[in-house]
Design a protein around this motif. Sequence first.
Motif, PDB file in Angstrom:
ATOM      1  N   HIS A 243       0.818  -1.216   0.000  1.00  0.00           N
ATOM      2  CA  HIS A 243       0.000   0.000   0.000  1.00  0.00           C
ATOM      3  C   HIS A 243       0.854   1.269   0.000  1.00  0.00           C
ATOM      4  O   HIS A 243       0.395   2.321  -0.454  1.00  0.00           O
ATOM      5  CB  HIS A 243      -0.957  -0.027   1.182  1.00  0.00           C
TER       6      HIS A 243
ATOM      7  N   ASN B  23       1.224   1.767  -3.580  1.00  0.00           N
ATOM      8  CA  ASN B  23       0.004   1.790  -4.378  1.00  0.00           C
ATOM      9  C   ASN B  23      -0.952   2.948  -4.064  1.00  0.00           C
ATOM     10  O   ASN B  23      -1.553   3.536  -4.966  1.00  0.00           O
ATOM     11  CB  ASN B  23      -0.753   0.466  -4.181  1.00  0.00           C
TER      12      ASN B  23
ATOM     13  N   ALA C 103     -12.430  -0.229 -12.323  1.00  0.00           N
ATOM     14  CA  ALA C 103     -11.593  -1.077 -11.468  1.00  0.00           C
ATOM     15  C   ALA C 103     -12.441  -2.097 -10.712  1.00  0.00           C
ATOM     16  O   ALA C 103     -12.035  -3.255 -10.548  1.00  0.00           O
ATOM     17  CB  ALA C 103     -10.800  -0.214 -10.490  1.00  0.00           C
TER      18      ALA C 103
ATOM     19  N   LEU D 197       2.173  -3.281  -9.746  1.00  0.00           N
ATOM     20  CA  LEU D 197       2.282  -1.916  -9.211  1.00  0.00           C
ATOM     21  C   LEU D 197       3.346  -1.056  -9.884  1.00  0.00           C
ATOM     22  O   LEU D 197       3.064   0.088 -10.275  1.00  0.00           O
ATOM     23  CB  LEU D 197       2.518  -1.960  -7.697  1.00  0.00           C
TER      24      LEU D 197
ATOM     25  N   ARG E 179       2.267   0.060 -13.311  1.00  0.00           N
ATOM     26  CA  ARG E 179       1.246   1.109 -13.237  1.00  0.00           C
ATOM     27  C   ARG E 179       1.876   2.469 -12.941  1.00  0.00           C
ATOM     28  O   ARG E 179       1.512   3.487 -13.537  1.00  0.00           O
ATOM     29  CB  ARG E 179       0.244   0.720 -12.149  1.00  0.00           C
TER      30      ARG E 179
ATOM     31  N   GLN F  95      -5.714   2.498 -14.804  1.00  0.00           N
ATOM     32  CA  GLN F  95      -6.322   2.151 -13.524  1.00  0.00           C
ATOM     33  C   GLN F  95      -6.902   0.743 -13.517  1.00  0.00           C
ATOM     34  O   GLN F  95      -7.112   0.155 -12.456  1.00  0.00           O
ATOM     35  CB  GLN F  95      -7.395   3.180 -13.165  1.00  0.00           C
TER      36      GLN F  95
ATOM     37  N   ASP G 248      -4.969  -1.488 -11.440  1.00  0.00           N
ATOM     38  CA  ASP G 248      -5.262  -1.480 -10.009  1.00  0.00           C
ATOM     39  C   ASP G 248      -6.358  -2.487  -9.692  1.00  0.00           C
ATOM     40  O   ASP G 248      -6.371  -3.084  -8.612  1.00  0.00           O
ATOM     41  CB  ASP G 248      -5.687  -0.081  -9.555  1.00  0.00           C
TER      42      ASP G 248
ATOM     43  N   ALA H 250      -5.447  -4.877  -6.724  1.00  0.00           N
ATOM     44  CA  ALA H 250      -6.320  -4.821  -5.554  1.00  0.00           C
ATOM     45  C   ALA H 250      -7.253  -6.025  -5.494  1.00  0.00           C
ATOM     46  O   ALA H 250      -7.582  -6.516  -4.411  1.00  0.00           O
ATOM     47  CB  ALA H 250      -7.134  -3.526  -5.569  1.00  0.00           C
TER      48      ALA H 250
ATOM     49  N   SER I  76       7.398   0.080  -4.981  1.00  0.00           N
ATOM     50  CA  SER I  76       6.696  -1.150  -5.356  1.00  0.00           C
ATOM     51  C   SER I  76       7.668  -2.255  -5.757  1.00  0.00           C
ATOM     52  O   SER I  76       7.455  -3.428  -5.459  1.00  0.00           O
ATOM     53  CB  SER I  76       5.721  -0.873  -6.504  1.00  0.00           C
TER      54      SER I  76
END
Length: 437
Positions: free
Chosen positions: A246, A249, A279, A311, A314, A331, A334, A338, A401
């Motif tokens: 996190h 991210n 997402a 990650l 991105r 996105q 993600d 996630a 990341s």
Amino acid sequence: MVNADRAQQSVECEATARPSSRSLRGLDALNFLMADVRDGLGPFLSVYLKGTQHWSSGNIGLVMAASGIAAAICQIPAGLIVDAVRVKRLLIAISGLLVAAGCILIAFFPKLPTVLAAQITLGAASAIIPPCLAALSLGVVGHRLMPARISRNEGFNHAGNFTAAILAGGLGQYVGVKWLFYLVCAFAIASALVVLLINPKEINHELARGADSTSNETTRHNPLSFSALWKKRDLKVFIVSVMLFHFGNAAMLPLAGQVIAKVHPGMDVIALSACVIAAQLVMVAVAAGVGRALRRGIGRKSIFLVALAVLPVRGVLFSMTSSPYAVVLIQLLDGIAAGIFGVIGVVIASDVMRGTGRFNLAQGLMALAVGIGAALSNVTGGYVVEKFGFASGFLTLAAISVFALVFFAVFMPETRPDDDAEAAPDARPSELISARN
């Protein structure tokens, strides 16, 4: 030989008590409805307070921070409470009703003391709901079917988030922002009623706290002491990995929104809404895909490494564009990362804490690590952007990341238990929806 006998005994023990279709569908409905409830009002509260009530930015920041701080403080106590009590259905119903009461208070009494108290209550309730959902799931289906159950939970959770986002957008646009409070309130009350579908006799509360599969309701499991728990290397490595995930991210989407607001004024809200909705759709598919991968015997570590590898890609892509259309497409990554974390994080926590009686404490630790990582991400990302620009901010998060990926790959062992390997071919989705024989 002893481990093999124990694994076989665990499988046989769990196979003797299949949950009813009513309880399983109760879990489905609960995860769908709680998707909107456990996050409370979120960013819509700031829109309501600023646009309708004309609050100052300082007071809005105060009440928004209050919820997050309350949630962080309550994470570990919430896990301990869920581990200890045997009225988990009542606990989740009370949490839902507290969210409903908080929303009504804010809607009708939008004054600083009232909103502050309501936000603190919402934060505390949000800390209780996730470990309670996980505990009910583990207590109903057991360790063997837990990976498939968590995959199904996440699918319904993301479907609930998608539905709530569509309803919130329509209500906010055509009826008024105040109706969003009633929407969350309706979901909260419905979730408190839906929990009654889960048969209390089908919840093994010893399993729900992370006891071994051979435990039963007549044998009280002695949980592992805190000192012994802290010596578990795999738990510490996992918690640090969650924080690093996190850290790399959390700030990416907010920073991308700032880029759009700066370069394409007026398109930021539409683009961010599109990002959230897109997402969530990806997460539904990914959650199902992770469930299939787990049933095929793919290791937990390998699956989480995929999420970590997404990650930095991105972050690099975000650093190369300011197009709102490109941001929406990026996105989608993600949704992959996630979506994987939502399933595999709970599964790894269940593996690591198996036999300790501290499963829900680990949930609290994991949630706290998420909060710390997100806070570090936003502070670090914001500071780097302020000093060196948006591209540097995204590349910094990408570098963090990469470190998270290497750390997890080197130090985290595979957590898939032996009996899960033996039971995996039988853990079909039909077992999660079929009635008791």
